[in-house]
Design a protein around this motif. Structure first.
Motif, PDB file in Angstrom:
ATOM      1  N   GLY A  91       0.884  -1.243  -0.087  1.00 39.12           N
ATOM      2  CA  GLY A  91       0.023   0.063   0.017  1.00 39.12           C
ATOM      3  C   GLY A  91       0.692   1.334   0.127  1.00 39.12           C
ATOM      4  O   GLY A  91       2.166   1.400  -0.226  1.00 39.12           O
ATOM      5  N   GLN A  92       0.266   2.341   0.138  1.00 36.50           N
ATOM      6  CA  GLN A  92       0.812   3.467   0.286  1.00 36.50           C
ATOM      7  C   GLN A  92       1.591   3.809   1.625  1.00 36.50           C
ATOM      8  O   GLN A  92       1.185   3.396   2.676  1.00 36.50           O
ATOM      9  N   GLY A  93       2.551   4.445   1.795  1.00 35.85           N
ATOM     10  CA  GLY A  93       3.387   4.645   2.848  1.00 35.85           C
ATOM     11  C   GLY A  93       3.968   3.527   3.500  1.00 35.85           C
ATOM     12  O   GLY A  93       4.401   2.711   2.674  1.00 35.85           O
ATOM     13  N   LYS A  94       3.793   3.356   4.705  1.00 30.55           N
ATOM     14  CA  LYS A  94       4.516   2.027   5.348  1.00 30.55           C
ATOM     15  C   LYS A  94       3.186   0.979   5.679  1.00 30.55           C
ATOM     16  O   LYS A  94       3.175   0.619   6.694  1.00 30.55           O
ATOM     17  N   ASN A  95       2.406   0.871   4.776  1.00 28.24           N
ATOM     18  CA  ASN A  95       1.166  -0.126   4.714  1.00 28.24           C
ATOM     19  C   ASN A  95       1.400  -1.169   3.926  1.00 28.24           C
ATOM     20  O   ASN A  95       1.351  -0.970   2.783  1.00 28.24           O
ATOM     21  N   GLY A  96       0.767  -2.356   4.281  1.00 32.86           N
ATOM     22  CA  GLY A  96       0.589  -3.329   3.535  1.00 32.86           C
ATOM     23  C   GLY A  96      -0.744  -3.393   2.826  1.00 32.86           C
ATOM     24  O   GLY A  96      -1.678  -2.523   3.169  1.00 32.86           O
ATOM     25  N   VAL A  97      -1.266  -4.483   2.136  1.00 31.66           N
ATOM     26  CA  VAL A  97      -2.475  -4.624   1.631  1.00 31.66           C
ATOM     27  C   VAL A  97      -3.332  -5.810   2.022  1.00 31.66           C
ATOM     28  O   VAL A  97      -4.181  -6.345   1.356  1.00 31.66           O
ATOM     29  N   LEU A  98      -2.741  -6.430   2.954  1.00 26.18           N
ATOM     30  CA  LEU A  98      -3.664  -7.833   3.487  1.00 26.18           C
ATOM     31  C   LEU A  98      -4.765  -7.749   3.855  1.00 26.18           C
ATOM     32  O   LEU A  98      -5.827  -8.425   3.567  1.00 26.18           O
ATOM     33  N   GLU A  99      -5.196  -6.603   4.728  1.00 25.69           N
ATOM     34  CA  GLU A  99      -6.677  -6.351   4.716  1.00 25.69           C
ATOM     35  C   GLU A  99      -7.587  -6.108   3.800  1.00 25.69           C
ATOM     36  O   GLU A  99      -8.749  -6.704   3.439  1.00 25.69           O
ATOM     37  N   ARG A 100      -6.788  -5.498   2.641  1.00 29.39           N
ATOM     38  CA  ARG A 100      -7.639  -5.100   1.590  1.00 29.39           C
ATOM     39  C   ARG A 100      -8.017  -6.345   0.618  1.00 29.39           C
ATOM     40  O   ARG A 100      -8.935  -6.459   0.031  1.00 29.39           O
ATOM     41  N   GLY A 101      -6.975  -7.269   0.780  1.00 28.28           N
ATOM     42  CA  GLY A 101      -6.958  -8.213  -0.216  1.00 28.28           C
ATOM     43  C   GLY A 101      -7.424  -9.512   0.289  1.00 28.28           C
ATOM     44  O   GLY A 101      -7.736 -10.320  -0.346  1.00 28.28           O
ATOM     45  N   ALA A 102      -7.679  -9.463   1.751  1.00 30.63           N
ATOM     46  CA  ALA A 102      -8.063 -10.832   2.293  1.00 30.63           C
ATOM     47  C   ALA A 102      -9.507 -11.356   1.675  1.00 30.63           C
ATOM     48  O   ALA A 102      -9.423 -12.567   1.546  1.00 30.63           O
ATOM     49  N   ASN A 103     -10.331 -10.439   1.380  1.00 32.64           N
ATOM     50  CA  ASN A 103     -11.654 -11.129   0.962  1.00 32.64           C
ATOM     51  C   ASN A 103     -11.314 -11.288  -0.652  1.00 32.64           C
ATOM     52  O   ASN A 103     -12.475 -11.980  -1.172  1.00 32.64           O
ATOM     53  N   LEU A 104     -10.273 -11.069  -1.268  1.00 31.47           N
ATOM     54  CA  LEU A 104     -10.350 -11.345  -2.710  1.00 31.47           C
ATOM     55  C   LEU A 104      -9.315 -12.520  -2.812  1.00 31.47           C
ATOM     56  O   LEU A 104      -8.711 -12.737  -4.101  1.00 31.47           O
ATOM     57  N   ALA A 105      -8.799 -13.164  -1.724  1.00 31.75           N
ATOM     58  CA  ALA A 105      -7.778 -14.275  -2.008  1.00 31.75           C
ATOM     59  C   ALA A 105      -8.230 -15.442  -2.880  1.00 31.75           C
ATOM     60  O   ALA A 105      -9.244 -15.830  -2.835  1.00 31.75           O
ATOM     61  N   GLY A 106      -7.425 -15.731  -3.735  1.00 30.21           N
ATOM     62  CA  GLY A 106      -7.518 -16.818  -4.634  1.00 30.21           C
ATOM     63  C   GLY A 106      -8.466 -16.303  -5.916  1.00 30.21           C
ATOM     64  O   GLY A 106      -8.724 -17.257  -6.717  1.00 30.21           O
TER      65      GLY A 106
END
Length: 253
Positions: A91-106
Motif C-alpha cells: 500500500g501507500q506509505g508503510k502499509n501493506g494490503v493484506l486487509e484489502r486483499g483478504a476477501n479477494l484471496a484466490g
C-alpha cells in the motif's frame, strides 16, 4: 596602541582581517565538502532502485495470493509488467494490503498502481480503495501456479522490507535503514531476503516463516544485519520464496 587589527563584534571587520576570515571560511566549507564526499563514497551504491513514476500507472489482471503476504500472479500484463510475472504488492506509505486483499484471496483481480524496481526485484504500490485492487468484472478461470520446491538451502544476506529495498528509500538497506525497515514490516510490507549469492539467478527472495507463515519474531532481531540462515526455497511463478528456520539464524558481522 597596537597597529594589529582587532575584531570587535559591534564594529565592522578590520581590513587587515578580511582576507584571513575569507580563507578560514573557504577552508571550513572545503572541509565539510570533503567529509561529505568521503562519507558518501563509503556508502553502498543503491543502484537504480526507485519509484518508476516515469513509466506511468500500471494496471494488470491476475490471481491474488495473500498467504502470508499479498502477491499477484499476473495473467494479463501491462506495458511494463509482463503476463506470467509474480509481483509483490504494497500500500501507500508503510502499509501493506493484506486487509484489502483478504476477501479477494484466490480470485482474479485488477490491480493498479506505480511500480518500484531494483534489478529483478519488483513491487506494485497500489492506489487507494477499489481503484487499486478490485475483483475482475468478468469471470476468468483461476489458475494458481503450483509451487516448485528447490530444497533446503543455507543463505547469507540481509533481511529487509521489500518496498524500501525496491526503491522507496535510498538507501533502503543496511543498519542506517533498520528503524524504517522494522516499521514497514510491522505495517505489513512484504519482507525480502537479499542473498549474497544468487539462487538460480535470483538474489531477491520473499521471506516467510516455516510453512509459509509470517516472518517470525526472532527474525526482527536481525533486520538490516548480515546473517546466515537455513530454510526451504520454493518457486511460485517467477518469484522465489524462502521459508526460513528461525533456529538457524546467525549474525555474520
Amino acid at each position: 596602541m597596537s597597529d594589529q587589527p582587532y575584531f570587535i563584534g559591534y564594529a565592522g571587520i578590520p581590513s587587515g582581517l578580511r582576507l584571513f576570515l575569507l580563507f578560514v571560511a573557504a577552508a571550513i566549507i572545503g572541509l565539510f565538502a570533503g567529509v561529505s564526499l568521503v562519507s558518501g563514497s563509503a556508502q553502498d551504491d543503491p543502484g537504480d532502485a526507485s519509484f518508476r513514476f516515469d513509466l506511468g500507472r500500471q494496471t494488470v489482471t491476475g490471481v491474488l495470493e495473500v498467504t502470508p503476504y499479498p502477491i499477484l500472479h499476473v495473467t494479463e500484463g501491462s506495458e511494463h509488467i509482463e503476463a506470467g510475472t509474480t509481483i509483490m504488492l504494497s500500500g501507500q506509505g508503510k502499509n501493506g494490503v493484506l486487509e484489502r486483499g483478504a476477501n479477494l484471496a484466490g480470485q482474479v483481480v485488477v490491480a493498479s498502481g506505480v511500480m518500484l524496481t531494483r534489478g529483478e526485484l519488483q513491487m506494485l504500490q497500489l492506489r487507494g480503495g477499489r481503484n487499486g485492487l478490485a475483483a475482475a468484472d468478468e469471470a476468468v478461470p483461476v489458475v494458481m501456479p503450483e509451487g516448485q520446491s528447490l530444497g533446503r538451502w543455507r543463505l547469507a544476506g540481509e533481511i529487509c522490507d521489500g518496498k524500501c529495498a525496491a526503491g522507496a528509500m535510498r538507501p533502503g538497506t543496511g543498519l542506517r535503514h533498520r528503524a524504517c525497515a522494522e516499521v514497514c514490516l510491522v505495517g505489513g510490507i512484504p519482507p525480502v531476503f537479499i542473498s549474497a549469492a544468487p539462487v538460480e539467478g535470483e538474489e531477491f527472495l520473499l521471506i516467510t516463516g516455516p510453512g509459509g507463515s509470517e516472518l517470525p519474531n526472532e527474525a526482527y532481531d536481525h533486520i538490516a544485519t548480515f546473517v546466515s540462515v537455513e530454510g526451504e526455497i520454493t518457486r511460485r511463478g517467477d518469484l522465489m520464496v524462502f521459508e526460513i528456520d528461525p533456529a538457524t539464524l546467525e549474525r555474520v558481522q
